[in-house]
Design a protein around this motif. Structure first.
Motif, PDB file in Angstrom:
ATOM      1  N   MET A 342      48.472  30.179  65.339  1.00 38.30           N
ATOM      2  CA  MET A 342      47.555  29.060  65.053  1.00 38.30           C
ATOM      3  C   MET A 342      46.819  29.296  63.733  1.00 38.30           C
ATOM      4  N   ALA A 343      46.358  30.544  63.526  1.00 38.34           N
ATOM      5  CA  ALA A 343      45.626  30.855  62.290  1.00 38.34           C
ATOM      6  C   ALA A 343      46.533  30.697  61.076  1.00 38.34           C
ATOM      7  N   ARG A 344      47.778  31.179  61.197  1.00 40.38           N
ATOM      8  CA  ARG A 344      48.732  31.034  60.107  1.00 40.38           C
ATOM      9  C   ARG A 344      49.051  29.559  59.910  1.00 40.38           C
ATOM     10  N   GLY A 345      49.200  28.831  61.014  1.00 35.07           N
ATOM     11  CA  GLY A 345      49.561  27.416  60.956  1.00 35.07           C
ATOM     12  C   GLY A 345      48.495  26.567  60.266  1.00 35.07           C
ATOM     13  N   ILE A 346      47.240  26.869  60.483  1.00 42.87           N
ATOM     14  CA  ILE A 346      46.201  26.030  59.873  1.00 42.87           C
ATOM     15  C   ILE A 346      46.150  26.265  58.364  1.00 42.87           C
ATOM     16  N   VAL A 347      46.411  27.516  57.931  1.00 45.38           N
ATOM     17  CA  VAL A 347      46.454  27.777  56.483  1.00 45.38           C
ATOM     18  C   VAL A 347      47.678  27.083  55.877  1.00 45.38           C
ATOM     19  N   ASP A 348      48.806  27.153  56.579  1.00 38.53           N
ATOM     20  CA  ASP A 348      50.004  26.466  56.071  1.00 38.53           C
ATOM     21  C   ASP A 348      49.771  24.953  55.983  1.00 38.53           C
ATOM     22  N   THR A 349      49.078  24.401  56.958  1.00 44.07           N
ATOM     23  CA  THR A 349      48.903  22.942  57.012  1.00 44.07           C
ATOM     24  C   THR A 349      47.869  22.438  56.015  1.00 44.07           C
ATOM     25  N   LEU A 350      46.690  23.129  55.973  1.00 43.73           N
ATOM     26  CA  LEU A 350      45.589  22.621  55.140  1.00 43.73           C
ATOM     27  C   LEU A 350      45.442  23.344  53.813  1.00 43.73           C
ATOM     28  N   GLY A 351      46.182  24.431  53.612  1.00 41.67           N
ATOM     29  CA  GLY A 351      45.967  25.219  52.401  1.00 41.67           C
ATOM     30  C   GLY A 351      44.721  26.070  52.553  1.00 41.67           C
ATOM     31  N   GLY A 352      44.195  26.576  51.440  1.00 43.00           N
ATOM     32  CA  GLY A 352      43.010  27.413  51.504  1.00 43.00           C
ATOM     33  C   GLY A 352      43.359  28.872  51.654  1.00 43.00           C
ATOM     34  N   ASP A 353      42.323  29.708  51.771  1.00 44.06           N
ATOM     35  CA  ASP A 353      42.495  31.164  51.697  1.00 44.06           C
ATOM     36  C   ASP A 353      42.413  31.861  53.039  1.00 44.06           C
ATOM     37  N   LEU A 354      41.855  31.168  54.036  1.00 38.59           N
ATOM     38  CA  LEU A 354      41.511  31.868  55.267  1.00 38.59           C
ATOM     39  C   LEU A 354      41.485  30.874  56.419  1.00 38.59           C
ATOM     40  N   GLY A 355      42.250  31.164  57.452  1.00 41.94           N
ATOM     41  CA  GLY A 355      42.236  30.340  58.660  1.00 41.94           C
ATOM     42  C   GLY A 355      41.782  31.160  59.847  1.00 41.94           C
ATOM     43  N   VAL A 356      40.990  30.550  60.720  1.00 45.09           N
ATOM     44  CA  VAL A 356      40.480  31.240  61.911  1.00 45.09           C
ATOM     45  C   VAL A 356      40.897  30.451  63.132  1.00 45.09           C
ATOM     46  N   ALA A 357      41.387  31.145  64.158  1.00 47.29           N
ATOM     47  CA  ALA A 357      41.865  30.451  65.352  1.00 47.29           C
ATOM     48  C   ALA A 357      41.239  31.019  66.616  1.00 47.29           C
ATOM     49  N   ALA A 379      41.838  34.987  66.107  1.00 48.33           N
ATOM     50  CA  ALA A 379      42.682  35.527  65.043  1.00 48.33           C
ATOM     51  C   ALA A 379      42.266  34.945  63.701  1.00 48.33           C
ATOM     52  N   ALA A 380      42.491  35.730  62.634  1.00 44.52           N
ATOM     53  CA  ALA A 380      42.262  35.249  61.274  1.00 44.52           C
ATOM     54  C   ALA A 380      43.525  35.502  60.476  1.00 44.52           C
ATOM     55  N   HIS A 381      43.810  34.580  59.544  1.00 48.35           N
ATOM     56  CA  HIS A 381      44.995  34.724  58.714  1.00 48.35           C
ATOM     57  C   HIS A 381      44.634  34.413  57.267  1.00 48.35           C
ATOM     58  N   GLY A 382      45.116  35.247  56.344  1.00 41.91           N
ATOM     59  CA  GLY A 382      44.838  35.016  54.925  1.00 41.91           C
ATOM     60  C   GLY A 382      43.975  36.144  54.379  1.00 41.91           C
ATOM     61  N   ALA A 383      42.835  35.802  53.840  1.00 41.29           N
ATOM     62  CA  ALA A 383      41.950  36.801  53.237  1.00 41.29           C
ATOM     63  C   ALA A 383      41.491  37.846  54.251  1.00 41.29           C
ATOM     64  N   VAL A 384      41.479  37.471  55.511  1.00 40.27           N
ATOM     65  CA  VAL A 384      41.273  38.432  56.601  1.00 40.27           C
ATOM     66  C   VAL A 384      42.467  38.281  57.530  1.00 40.27           C
ATOM     67  N   ASN A 385      43.051  39.404  57.936  1.00 43.92           N
ATOM     68  CA  ASN A 385      44.165  39.351  58.869  1.00 43.92           C
ATOM     69  C   ASN A 385      43.833  40.200  60.075  1.00 43.92           C
ATOM     70  N   GLU A 386      43.569  39.541  61.176  1.00 44.97           N
ATOM     71  CA  GLU A 386      43.170  40.307  62.348  1.00 44.97           C
ATOM     72  C   GLU A 386      43.406  39.465  63.586  1.00 44.97           C
ATOM     73  N   CYS A 387      43.510  40.124  64.712  1.00 49.27           N
ATOM     74  CA  CYS A 387      43.691  39.431  65.979  1.00 49.27           C
ATOM     75  C   CYS A 387      43.003  40.259  67.043  1.00 49.27           C
ATOM     76  N   ARG A 388      42.161  39.622  67.850  1.00 49.55           N
ATOM     77  CA  ARG A 388      41.410  40.394  68.839  1.00 49.55           C
ATOM     78  C   ARG A 388      41.346  39.687  70.178  1.00 49.55           C
ATOM     79  N   GLU A 389      41.362  40.492  71.233  1.00 47.25           N
ATOM     80  CA  GLU A 389      41.163  39.964  72.582  1.00 47.25           C
ATOM     81  C   GLU A 389      39.701  40.132  72.959  1.00 47.25           C
ATOM     82  N   LEU A 390      39.120  39.113  73.584  1.00 42.63           N
ATOM     83  CA  LEU A 390      37.735  39.194  74.059  1.00 42.63           C
ATOM     84  C   LEU A 390      37.717  38.952  75.561  1.00 42.63           C
ATOM     85  N   ARG A 391      36.817  39.646  76.225  1.00 39.44           N
ATOM     86  CA  ARG A 391      36.573  39.345  77.641  1.00 39.44           C
ATOM     87  C   ARG A 391      35.119  38.893  77.739  1.00 39.44           C
ATOM     88  N   LEU A 392      34.902  37.597  77.801  1.00 41.08           N
ATOM     89  CA  LEU A 392      33.554  37.054  77.730  1.00 41.08           C
ATOM     90  C   LEU A 392      33.048  36.672  79.119  1.00 41.08           C
TER      91      LEU A 392
END
Lengths: 416, 416
Positions: A342-357, A379-392
């Motif tokens: 999703m994070a990669r997809g939003i950067v591909d779709t809208l452009g820009g430097d950083l997508g967060v999902a 997850a973040a894609h682009g200028a930050v690349n990371e993916c994390r699981e949260l238990r909220l």
């Protein structure tokens, strides 16, 4: 200098209205070194109003009331306090004029209801505080011994204006407060991503005493606030000790601290992106727009924030964000794989430097043993690349807010 | 039956904490017909606590306190009230056991701080209310004349549980309240899209008296709530009179009324769509995700809400929603033409039966003479086809919230 507050109104006592006026007045008075040792709330009842004000005058000689100044028969504050001070009520023509002018300004049709003019009845010897947002004037009544009551309206907007424009300047002049006098001042250090007990342990001896101040801990949905309060010092001394104490706390908290006082994490993220000329976008499933709303709540966000996709239905994840259907089938919509796509997809779709999902199970339904309510992937894609699981934890609203906050924090840490 | 409330804590008097506990207790007691004629707040000061409780006992014979029961030296409620009742404090082993058990359950490392055991000191003759969410027990203390004080914790979650599980059942048993006794009960009729003064005029004589009840008017960002409160009647009588009064108000308000009590307009919209098997999507510019967040805040929204696009940057309006660039150039991004194209575009992009779009100037910057801050266009495409201009007031947050509410209301009216 001490002042008591008496808030008046049946709605307060019935619990239908939360008494935010009392808290606001206390904070504002604290800023000029005036403390509130006692606060009372009574209903629309002349006898109770008189008793509460009399008690306050006996204890401190100074009382601020809110409420009970309007045009309806419920509004008993003025006559009750006039009687307490042994003053008669008279019709003040300048107030009646102001009521007529306001009515005309609102372009209301018809005659002014006669009841409105009860607001022009004021106790002999009272000074009038103009009301810029309503018809009920505020009043200041003082006796020969210098004991006084300031009567403010109950409508928050009217009360706040009158407090700021009329009452505070008078109290500063009267008490010699302000720059030179003693003030009550506070500083809040905001932390996120760390539980309160862990934060407390991390602070060690500072947890209970930092520069002689005792921190207060205020855990909330966005994190834990650590509040320091200085009393009995001048503004200069207070600011200096709060600076030192805040620095000590921030150093101990390291990267968990993201700001002070009213700092918003979304504004921090926008600032970090702005300084690097990064453009940001979001792809949201369980938060459903909340992350975008957090970012766009900040004025001026449009130079950083491009936009986003609320991919609530899996079809949107596929069609707009290009998340491969096999990925959703294999790992499920709530997974690190899909969050990253999703994070990669939003950067591909809208452009820009950083997508967060964000994708997760907000509850109350939809949880399974493997993927319980509160499981969220960010997850973040682009200028930050990371993916994390949260238990909220928490209810649906809390899980969503915590998820949005954690996603913002991932970007802050990645760019920080 | 009357009870006074005394809330205790420096944070309350400093205004850093808003006293939501007092409002919660008042509402809960109202439900069983117990009214609160007086409320006081004092700091962490034994003398003030004792005086406030003594005053309350003198006036009504019954006081509920919150706060000041914790393990720190600030917490003076118990000793202050024990002294007032002439009772000594003793170490209650069952409380100490509960503290040890809770500590073990939290899997905290190290020894329990000795200060925690001050919570096991209780006044002779007090009854203990168990605390399921913390270590500070609540207490009930009664004198030979039947005057009593109930001491509850200040932490809202702990207070609420203890009130519900221990104190309310006791008060019901004691006062004979409940099904048969007199209760305080309220009903709120929610209206939107109508200013308070217009609503008032529209109600005519009902505005001040409906079935003998006096409505209260509570204007907010989402609209105006009209609240009716019945006191001194049995639950059966109260419900019956509130039903009749609410029906009269709703009939007078016509389509402006969208629900009662805690009804959310977003839930109404989802219900209307669900019953017609409609799928809904959103296209948001100035609201930036707020409209999606309102809809997805409702559990179960996923069977109606597909998703949306946050088209903050005009490039997104073009590329994802297919809004023609000439339209943006000719009419501007904030225009009925662009709002309509966004609504059409989101249905074209995501499918479904109904798309809703918002574009506007939320402020504080970005306003011009022709397009001032507060100008918002909303549009719907598909099952509802409409486009409207709004002139909203308030700050950025208010304009955004009012815009989201108006967009939801456009769908409600279109489908209703």
């Amino acid at each position: 200098v001490k002042v008591e507050i008496v808030t008046i109104g049946d709605e307060l006592l019935l619990g239908f209205t939360v008494d935010t006026n009392a808290a606001h007045i206390a904070r504002e008075l604290g800023e000029i070194g005036v403390s509130i040792p006692w606060r009372s709330s009574v209903g629309d009842n002349a006898q109770a109003v008189a008793e509460a004000v009399r008690n306050g005058l006996d204890r401190t000689g100074a009382v601020i009331t809110t409420g009970g100044l309007g045009p309806t028969s419920d509004d008993l504050t003025k006559p009750a306090i006039a009687e307490l001070f042994g003053r008669e009520m008279y019709h003040e023509e300048s107030v009646a004029d102001a009521i007529r002018a306001r009515w005309a300004g609102l372009r209301r049709s018809g005659k002014i209801p006669e009841s409105n003019f009860t607001q022009a009845l004021i106790p002999r010897g009272a000074e009038i505080f103009a009301n810029d947002h309503g018809t009920a004037p505020g009043l200041w009544l003082e006796d020969e011994r210098g004991r006084w009551v300031a009567m403010l309206p109950g409508v928050p907007r009217e009360m706040r204006e009158m407090l700021a424009n009329a009452l505070l300047p008078r109290l500063i002049a009267r008490t010699g407060a302000g720059e030179e006098g003693a003030v009550i001042r506070s500083r809040t250090i905001r932390a996120t991503g760390i539980p309160e007990s862990t934060l407390f342990n991390r602070l060690g001896p500072l947890a209970t005493n930092v520069e002689g101040l005792a921190p207060a801990y205020l855990p909330g949905i966005e994190g834990v606030d650590v509040r320091l309060t200085s009393q009995g010092r001048t503004a200069l001394e207070a600011d200096s000790i709060l600076d030192r104490a805040a620095t000590a706390i921030r150093n101990a908290l390291g990267s968990y601290a993201y700001g002070e006082d009213n700092d918003d994490l979304a504004a921090k993220v926008l600032d970090l992106c702005r300084s690097r000329r990064f453009k940001l976008s979001v792809a949201e499933s369980c938060t459903g727009g909340l992350l975008g709303a957090r970012l766009t709540a900040i004025p001026g966000s449009s130079d950083v924030f491009i936009g986003g996709v609320i991919a609530y239905d899996n079809a949107v994840k596929r069609s707009v964000l290009g998340v491969p259907q096999p990925l959703i089938e294999q790992y499920g919509a709530v997974s690190g794989e899909v969050a990253s796509a999703m994070a990669r997809g939003i950067v591909d779709t809208l452009g820009g430097d950083l997508g967060v999902a964000v994708t997760g199970v907000a509850g109350p339904g939809g949880g399974t043993r493997e993927k319980p309510v509160g499981l969220v992937w960010i997850a973040a894609h682009g200028a930050v690349n990371e993916c994390r699981e949260l238990r909220l934890f928490g209810d649906r609203a809390e899980v969503r807010q915590r998820a949005a906050q954690a996603a913002l924090d991932m970007v802050r840490r990645g760019l920080g």
